[in-house]
Write an enzyme that holds these catalytic residues in place. Structure first.
Site, PDB file in Angstrom:
ATOM      1  N   ASP A 211      -0.119 -16.620   1.345  1.00  0.00           N
ATOM      2  CA  ASP A 211       0.642 -15.436   1.490  1.00  0.00           C
ATOM      3  C   ASP A 211       1.763 -15.827   2.449  1.00  0.00           C
ATOM      4  OD1 ASP A 211       1.276 -12.547   1.693  1.00  0.00           O
ATOM      5  OD2 ASP A 211      -0.826 -12.293   1.293  1.00  0.00           O
ATOM      6  N   GLY A 236       3.529 -19.052   2.787  1.00  0.00           N
ATOM      7  CA  GLY A 236       4.855 -19.341   1.884  1.00  0.00           C
ATOM      8  C   GLY A 236       4.968 -18.097   1.027  1.00  0.00           C
ATOM      9  N   PHE A 238       5.578 -17.166  -2.744  1.00  0.00           N
ATOM     10  CA  PHE A 238       5.276 -17.766  -4.108  1.00  0.00           C
ATOM     11  C   PHE A 238       6.309 -17.601  -5.359  1.00  0.00           C
ATOM     12  CE2 PHE A 238       2.014 -14.032  -3.778  1.00  0.00           C
ATOM     13  CZ  PHE A 238       2.854 -13.029  -4.544  1.00  0.00           C
ATOM     14  N   HIS A 256       1.407  -5.722 -10.667  1.00  0.00           N
ATOM     15  CA  HIS A 256       1.840  -4.353 -10.828  1.00  0.00           C
ATOM     16  C   HIS A 256       3.081  -4.000  -9.754  1.00  0.00           C
ATOM     17  CE1 HIS A 256      -0.995  -2.062  -7.669  1.00  0.00           C
ATOM     18  NE2 HIS A 256      -0.530  -2.991  -7.091  1.00  0.00           N
ATOM     19  N   ASN A 303       2.823   5.996  -7.875  1.00  0.00           N
ATOM     20  CA  ASN A 303       2.929   4.998  -6.695  1.00  0.00           C
ATOM     21  C   ASN A 303       3.816   3.943  -6.577  1.00  0.00           C
ATOM     22  OD1 ASN A 303       2.209   5.516  -3.998  1.00  0.00           O
ATOM     23  ND2 ASN A 303       0.949   3.702  -4.017  1.00  0.00           N
TER      24      ASN A 303
END
Length: 346
Positions: A211, A236, A238, A256, A303
């Protein structure tokens, strides 16, 4: 659903219109600490006592408590001294901060962040983009830059995601037998709750949370103890940085967030890094193939419109993305819970 003759249209419209009132009652009771106080007290309390303890008006608290009774979040018993309120099993398990299955943090994130974005849903539909600029005055070009606009916001988001995995994590990780995969990367693993569930369910595995540096810092400070030796971290981005070799990659609620092109870009990088015989596990809420439901997933997709660049998809749409990246032998497992699992192999 029954025939049109069976439908009480005015009642349905009232129920739908009142939906936001229902959620705000629950969010407010959580925020004020009603459920925590009743759990800690160990006995039913009067509305006056609850109001006094929580620094609220007696009139306002009485109405809030009665609404919670109507929603079956509290129970009330009438005594000679008056009405006494106590938690129900649901509120004890899911709405108190101390419960292992607490959903308090995701409730607070929805109440204080998501709700503000949803005020501009009509603008999101018109424009086809997220609404951070209107809601918070920050650029909407980088959704996670907006989402992580402060350490406080990032902590709320990470805690909220962890609470979701406390009730859904084991379902998606047990959807397939992942025991053959011992070297696992959790891309966008955030606060580490899914990684913790994974090493608990598969004790021979190690999980590396990949992350952003600031997310990793927060995870180490607040969520993942150094004593959890099966869990490590990789800092990092990705999308722009390399992805190390591993046997299995978990992408939980990652795809998503992004449009199809970004998903294909990420999956192609994952496929290239993946060891032969390895795979990728997608954890997402799947739409029906005709997109007629589930309604929860349809709402999640709305959302995604107000908060990200992505959308919820059908199993066939995820299979198409995986196949485009090179993955085959793709399996889909609907868990019957909030999130489902899709496994693709290299």
């Amino acid at each position: 659903m029954g025939s049109t003759e069976d439908l009480d249209y005015p009642q349905i419209i009232v129920q739908y219109s009142n939906g936001f009132l229902v959620s705000k009652v629950m969010f407010t009771a959580c925020e004020l600490g009603v459920f925590d106080l009743l759990l800690e007290s160990g006995k039913p309390l009067s509305s006056d006592a609850i109001a006094a303890c929580l620094g609220a008006s007696t009139m306002g608290m009485k109405r809030l408590l009665d609404a919670c009774v109507g929603l079956k979040l509290l129970a009330v018993e009438m005594t000679q001294e008056g009405a006494l309120y106590r938690n129900t099993e649901i509120s004890n398990v899911y709405l108190t901060k101390s419960s292992p299955k607490s959903q308090y943090h995701i409730m607070m994130y929805y109440s204080n962040t998501v709700y503000l974005c949803w005020q501009y849903l009509a603008d999101a539909v018109r424009e086809g983009r997220n609404q951070y600029e209107r809601a918070f005055g920050v650029s909407s070009r980088d959704p996670f830059g907006a989402m992580y606009r402060s350490d406080e916001e990032m902590l709320k988001f990470m805690a909220g995601q962890n609470s979701v995995w406390s009730i859904c994590g084991r379902d998606v990780l047990a959807a397939f037998d992942l025991s053959p995969f011992t070297q696992i990367y959790d891309l966008g693993g955030g606060g580490g709750a899914l990684a913790q569930e994974c090493v608990s369910l598969y004790p021979n595995s190690t999980v590396t949370i990949y992350d952003l540096p600031k997310v990793v810092r927060m995870a180490k400070e607040k969520f993942v103890s150094p004593e959890e030796h099966q869990i490590s971290f990789h800092e990092g981005d990705f999308f722009s940085d390399s992805i190390p070799e591993a046997e299995l990659y978990i992408l939980s609620k990652i795809l998503h967030d992004w449009d199809d092109d970004k998903c294909k870009q990420l999956l192609a990088k994952v496929y290239k890094a993946c060891k032969p015989g390895g795979g990728v596990l997608l954890v997402e809420s799947l739409l029906n193939e005709d997109k007629s439901g589930p309604v929860e997933t349809q709402l999640y997709s709305m959302n995604m419109l107000v908060q990200t660049e992505g959308k919820e998809r059908t199993a066939a749409e995820y299979i198409e993305l995986l196949e485009a990246a090179g993955f085959g032998v793709i399996q889909v497992k609907r868990t019957g819970k909030l999130y489902d699992a899709v496994l693709g192999r290299k």
